[in-house]
Design a protein around this motif. Structure first.
Motif, mmCIF file in Angstrom:
data_model
loop_
_atom_site.group_PDB
_atom_site.id
_atom_site.type_symbol
_atom_site.label_atom_id
_atom_site.label_comp_id
_atom_site.label_asym_id
_atom_site.label_seq_id
_atom_site.Cartn_x
_atom_site.Cartn_y
_atom_site.Cartn_z
ATOM 1 N N GLN A 80 0.843 -1.180 0.000
ATOM 2 C CA GLN A 80 0.000 0.000 0.000
ATOM 3 C C GLN A 80 0.884 1.237 0.000
ATOM 4 O O GLN A 80 1.865 1.310 0.730
ATOM 5 C CB GLN A 80 -0.913 0.001 1.216
ATOM 6 N N GLY A 81 0.571 2.186 -0.845
ATOM 7 C CA GLY A 81 1.381 3.388 -0.976
ATOM 8 C C GLY A 81 2.319 3.322 -2.167
ATOM 9 O O GLY A 81 2.856 4.329 -2.591
ATOM 10 N N ASP A 82 2.542 2.116 -2.714
ATOM 11 C CA ASP A 82 3.437 1.961 -3.849
ATOM 12 C C ASP A 82 2.694 1.911 -5.178
ATOM 13 O O ASP A 82 3.304 1.716 -6.217
ATOM 14 C CB ASP A 82 4.276 0.681 -3.712
ATOM 15 N N GLN A 83 1.386 2.075 -5.165
ATOM 16 C CA GLN A 83 0.635 2.010 -6.407
ATOM 17 C C GLN A 83 1.016 3.143 -7.355
ATOM 18 O O GLN A 83 0.920 3.013 -8.552
ATOM 19 C CB GLN A 83 -0.884 2.067 -6.177
ATOM 20 N N VAL A 84 1.428 4.272 -6.801
ATOM 21 C CA VAL A 84 1.864 5.396 -7.611
ATOM 22 C C VAL A 84 3.307 5.710 -7.239
ATOM 23 O O VAL A 84 3.621 5.933 -6.071
ATOM 24 C CB VAL A 84 0.989 6.654 -7.386
ATOM 25 N N THR A 85 4.162 5.689 -8.243
ATOM 26 C CA THR A 85 5.553 6.078 -8.044
ATOM 27 C C THR A 85 5.818 7.284 -8.928
ATOM 28 O O THR A 85 4.985 7.646 -9.772
ATOM 29 C CB THR A 85 6.519 4.931 -8.420
ATOM 30 N N ILE A 86 6.957 7.905 -8.749
ATOM 31 C CA ILE A 86 7.338 9.025 -9.600
ATOM 32 C C ILE A 86 8.508 8.574 -10.450
ATOM 33 O O ILE A 86 9.530 8.133 -9.929
ATOM 34 C CB ILE A 86 7.705 10.263 -8.765
ATOM 35 N N CYS A 87 8.322 8.667 -11.749
ATOM 36 C CA CYS A 87 9.369 8.286 -12.694
ATOM 37 C C CYS A 87 10.109 9.552 -13.116
ATOM 38 O O CYS A 87 9.506 10.468 -13.671
ATOM 39 C CB CYS A 87 8.765 7.575 -13.901
ATOM 40 N N ILE A 88 11.407 9.609 -12.826
ATOM 41 C CA ILE A 88 12.241 10.731 -13.240
ATOM 42 C C ILE A 88 12.951 10.303 -14.516
ATOM 43 O O ILE A 88 13.706 9.340 -14.522
ATOM 44 C CB ILE A 88 13.260 11.115 -12.154
ATOM 45 N N THR A 89 12.686 11.017 -15.598
ATOM 46 C CA THR A 89 13.244 10.678 -16.902
ATOM 47 C C THR A 89 14.286 11.706 -17.308
ATOM 48 O O THR A 89 14.017 12.912 -17.261
ATOM 49 C CB THR A 89 12.127 10.635 -17.964
ATOM 50 N N THR A 90 15.458 11.221 -17.691
ATOM 51 C CA THR A 90 16.513 12.085 -18.222
ATOM 52 C C THR A 90 17.056 11.454 -19.496
ATOM 53 O O THR A 90 16.737 10.318 -19.822
ATOM 54 C CB THR A 90 17.677 12.279 -17.220
ATOM 55 N N LYS A 91 17.911 12.184 -20.170
ATOM 56 C CA LYS A 91 18.625 11.651 -21.332
ATOM 57 C C LYS A 91 20.093 11.424 -20.996
ATOM 58 O O LYS A 91 20.878 11.083 -21.866
ATOM 59 C CB LYS A 91 18.506 12.615 -22.516
ATOM 60 N N ASP A 92 20.451 11.596 -19.736
ATOM 61 C CA ASP A 92 21.838 11.542 -19.292
ATOM 62 C C ASP A 92 21.974 10.521 -18.165
ATOM 63 O O ASP A 92 21.461 10.733 -17.055
ATOM 64 C CB ASP A 92 22.234 12.940 -18.812
ATOM 65 N N GLN A 98 23.128 10.360 -10.470
ATOM 66 C CA GLN A 98 23.240 11.408 -9.442
ATOM 67 C C GLN A 98 21.943 11.508 -8.639
ATOM 68 O O GLN A 98 21.965 11.556 -7.405
ATOM 69 C CB GLN A 98 23.560 12.745 -10.104
ATOM 70 N N TYR A 99 20.808 11.543 -9.347
ATOM 71 C CA TYR A 99 19.520 11.617 -8.662
ATOM 72 C C TYR A 99 19.282 10.365 -7.822
ATOM 73 O O TYR A 99 18.809 10.442 -6.689
ATOM 74 C CB TYR A 99 18.382 11.783 -9.668
ATOM 75 N N PHE A 100 19.593 9.202 -8.387
ATOM 76 C CA PHE A 100 19.427 7.933 -7.681
ATOM 77 C C PHE A 100 20.233 7.944 -6.380
ATOM 78 O O PHE A 100 19.708 7.616 -5.311
ATOM 79 C CB PHE A 100 19.882 6.777 -8.585
ATOM 80 N N ASP A 101 21.510 8.338 -6.477
ATOM 81 C CA ASP A 101 22.374 8.375 -5.293
ATOM 82 C C ASP A 101 21.850 9.348 -4.246
ATOM 83 O O ASP A 101 21.899 9.073 -3.045
ATOM 84 C CB ASP A 101 23.808 8.733 -5.682
ATOM 85 N N GLY A 102 21.332 10.493 -4.683
ATOM 86 C CA GLY A 102 20.777 11.456 -3.744
ATOM 87 C C GLY A 102 19.535 10.928 -3.048
ATOM 88 O O GLY A 102 19.379 11.072 -1.829
ATOM 89 N N VAL A 131 8.609 7.547 -0.364
ATOM 90 C CA VAL A 131 8.180 7.798 -1.735
ATOM 91 C C VAL A 131 9.071 6.990 -2.674
ATOM 92 O O VAL A 131 10.297 7.054 -2.596
ATOM 93 C CB VAL A 131 8.270 9.303 -2.089
ATOM 94 N N THR A 132 8.448 6.229 -3.578
ATOM 95 C CA THR A 132 9.205 5.406 -4.508
ATOM 96 C C THR A 132 9.432 6.167 -5.808
ATOM 97 O O THR A 132 8.495 6.710 -6.394
ATOM 98 C CB THR A 132 8.472 4.083 -4.801
ATOM 99 N N PHE A 133 10.690 6.190 -6.226
ATOM 100 C CA PHE A 133 11.096 6.833 -7.471
ATOM 101 C C PHE A 133 11.680 5.791 -8.415
ATOM 102 O O PHE A 133 12.398 4.887 -7.985
ATOM 103 C CB PHE A 133 12.169 7.900 -7.218
ATOM 104 N N GLN A 134 11.359 5.951 -9.698
ATOM 105 C CA GLN A 134 12.021 5.187 -10.747
ATOM 106 C C GLN A 134 12.892 6.177 -11.509
ATOM 107 O O GLN A 134 12.431 7.252 -11.874
ATOM 108 C CB GLN A 134 10.999 4.580 -11.700
ATOM 109 N N LEU A 135 14.147 5.823 -11.729
ATOM 110 C CA LEU A 135 15.054 6.659 -12.496
ATOM 111 C C LEU A 135 15.215 5.997 -13.851
ATOM 112 O O LEU A 135 15.712 4.874 -13.943
ATOM 113 C CB LEU A 135 16.413 6.794 -11.811
#
Length: 143
Positions: A80-92, A98-102, A131-135
């Motif tokens: 519960q709470g993981d149904q929505v994650t934030i996907c951070i998209t870059t081209k680099d 860097q974002y993942f490590d932070g 908060v779950t993030f996908q890089l």
């Protein structure tokens, strides 16, 4: 520098239904949809025939924004709470790392950064606030 934050909905076998719902409710357009059965097979995680039709990844366009979807990978429950994650998209890839490590400072690595068939650098991390993030790095992979 181009960075996008995209809501990513992980659903328990209802992603196709949700996509149809949002197409109608939000006048969304399907940009991409791939089932687990259409992805490269992984002998470490064999799929039953009924699981191959589940959504492995989909993207909808809603106005000027996008939403991403998948069903949970068979055998992996969604907390519960993981149904929505934030996907951070870059081209680099270095910026993604860097974002993942932070984000992993004080948090939990779900899936370490790695090259995948769909991304040259991809990882998942739950930050110290839960908060779950996908890089996700756009671009060609070496695989």
């Amino acid at each position: 520098m181009s960075v996008r934050l995209t809501p990513y909905l992980v659903l328990p076998g209802t992603a196709s239904e949700a996509i149809q719902f949002y197409e109608k409710a939000l006048d969304a357009k399907v940009l991409f949809k791939q089932t687990f059965g259409e992805m490269p097979e992984n002998p470490e995680f064999p799929l039953a025939d009924e699981q191959k039709g589940l959504v492995g990844h989909a993207m909808l366009q809603v106005g000027e924004s996008q939403m991403m979807f998948s069903d949970t990978f068979p055998g992996q429950p969604v907390q519960q709470g993981d149904q929505v994650t934030i996907c951070i998209t870059t081209k680099d890839a270095s910026l993604s790392k860097q974002y993942f490590d932070g984000l992993k400072e004080g948090g939990t690595v779900i899936l370490d950064m790695h090259e995948a068939f769909f991304s040259p650098a991809y990882g998942q991390v739950k930050d110290k606030f839960g908060v779950t993030f996908q890089l996700f790095t756009e671009g060609e992979t070496m695989m």
